[in-house]
Design an enzyme around this catalytic site. Structure first.
Site, PDB file in Angstrom:
ATOM      1  CB  SER A 179      -0.916   0.026   1.227  1.00 43.04           C
ATOM      2  OG  SER A 179      -0.154   0.157   2.413  1.00 43.04           O
ATOM      3  CD  GLU A 223      -7.192   0.857  -1.452  1.00 44.69           C
ATOM      4  OE1 GLU A 223      -7.690   1.990  -1.354  1.00 44.69           O
ATOM      5  OE2 GLU A 223      -6.144   0.522  -0.860  1.00 44.69           O
ATOM      6  CG  ASN A 282      -3.569   2.376   4.044  1.00 42.22           C
ATOM      7  OD1 ASN A 282      -4.275   2.338   5.050  1.00 42.22           O
ATOM      8  ND2 ASN A 282      -2.919   1.325   3.595  1.00 42.22           N
TER       9      ASN A 282
END
Length: 293
Positions: free
Chosen positions: A122, A155, A193
């Site tokens: 991420s 994602e 995030n």
């Protein structure tokens, strides 16, 4: 089952995220190979996985027979070569570019040309991770959310050289797993995030400033905003050290002071208060059961 993906490998499956991803794949009917260099970590993850599925049977989400079939489809290995049988390999290893690039380079020599490589990162660029192998068109970002076995969001991020065919195959896989994919650009933090890290840091600063206790801050967020989990409980789940790494990835790019790691976070990390995996973070934990078990 339709599609070309039949066997899924998970690298870093001795960790919380990797173990959860393996559950998602196996639960959807895929043969799953969990790889980690630590046999002890794999044994611990297997025990936690069995406890998770036992709870699923207890809650009548699975029958005992379905549980047994799923567990029988899950293999553990400390030999990377065993992933040569996989159509999709998802890495959830340490969040360092060189580590991920080296892993993809090794997998490149082991897996057949059609194997897709997915990264759970991420904070790092999918394009840069893909440069570690000779098939960047077969590399895609696939960011699961903790705990992966309970959270539906994934994602999906293509790198610059990711082919449309690879992206579609990975997308189809997530849907067959009963997950909810969203497409994002190849940028640190993607959607979740990028919004969550500054917010979590705000909660830490509120504790540091003495606004309220961690328990009351989480209670207020859950009751007032309808969140199922408070920010401090979430930080304990992902690991305080992970929150530090996320902050260090985002702040140089955004120069947003909210994204910078709060001093309290760094002090707690230095003291080994890393959250659930250490038994203590903003809260104290008894044992190391998988979330949901």
């Amino acid at each position: 089952m339709t599609g070309t993906i039949r066997t899924v490998g998970v690298c870093g499956a001795g960790g919380t995220m990797g173990a959860g991803i393996a559950i998602v794949a196996a639960r959807a009917g895929y043969r799953t190979i969990s790889f980690d260099r630590s046999a002890e970590a794999l044994a611990r993850a297997r025990k936690q996985t069995e406890a998770f599925f036992a709870k699923s049977v207890e809650r009548q989400k699975l029958s005992a027979e379905e549980r047994d079939v799923i567990l029988a489809s899950m293999q553990s290995s400390t030999e990377l070569a065993d992933l040569g049988a996989c159509d999709l390999v998802i890495e959830a290893v340490f969040e360092a570019l060189s580590v991920k690039q080296e892993l993809l380079g090794d997998l490149d020599t082991i897996c057949p040309p059609q194997t897709i490589f997915a990264s759970n990162t991420s904070t790092l660029s999918i394009t840069e991770i893909a440069s570690g192998c000779k098939r960047p068109d077969k590399v895609v970002g696939m960011h699961f959310c903790l705990p992966a076995q309970l959270m539906k969001l994934i994602e999906m991020s293509p790198g610059i050289l990711t082919s449309d065919e690879t992206m579609q195959a990975a997308w189809d896989f997530t849907e067959r797993c009963g997950q909810i994919p969203v497409k994002t650009q190849d940028k640190p933090g993607f959607i979740l995030n990028a919004l969550l890290v500054p917010f979590n840091n705000d909660a830490i600063r509120a504790v540091e400033a003495g606004v309220a206790s961690p328990a009351d801050i989480d209670r207020a967020i859950k009751a007032g905003l309808g969140y199922r989990m408070g920010p401090l409980e979430l930080i304990d789940l992902i690991g305080l050290d992970t929150q530090v790494r996320l902050s260090e990835a985002f702040y140089p790019i955004t120069l947003d002071q909210r994204a910078a790691a709060p001093p309290l976070l760094r002090r707690m990390t230095s003291a080994g208060l890393l959250g659930r995996k250490a038994g203590r973070g903003f809260f104290t934990y008894d044992g190391n059961a998988m979330f949901g078990a």
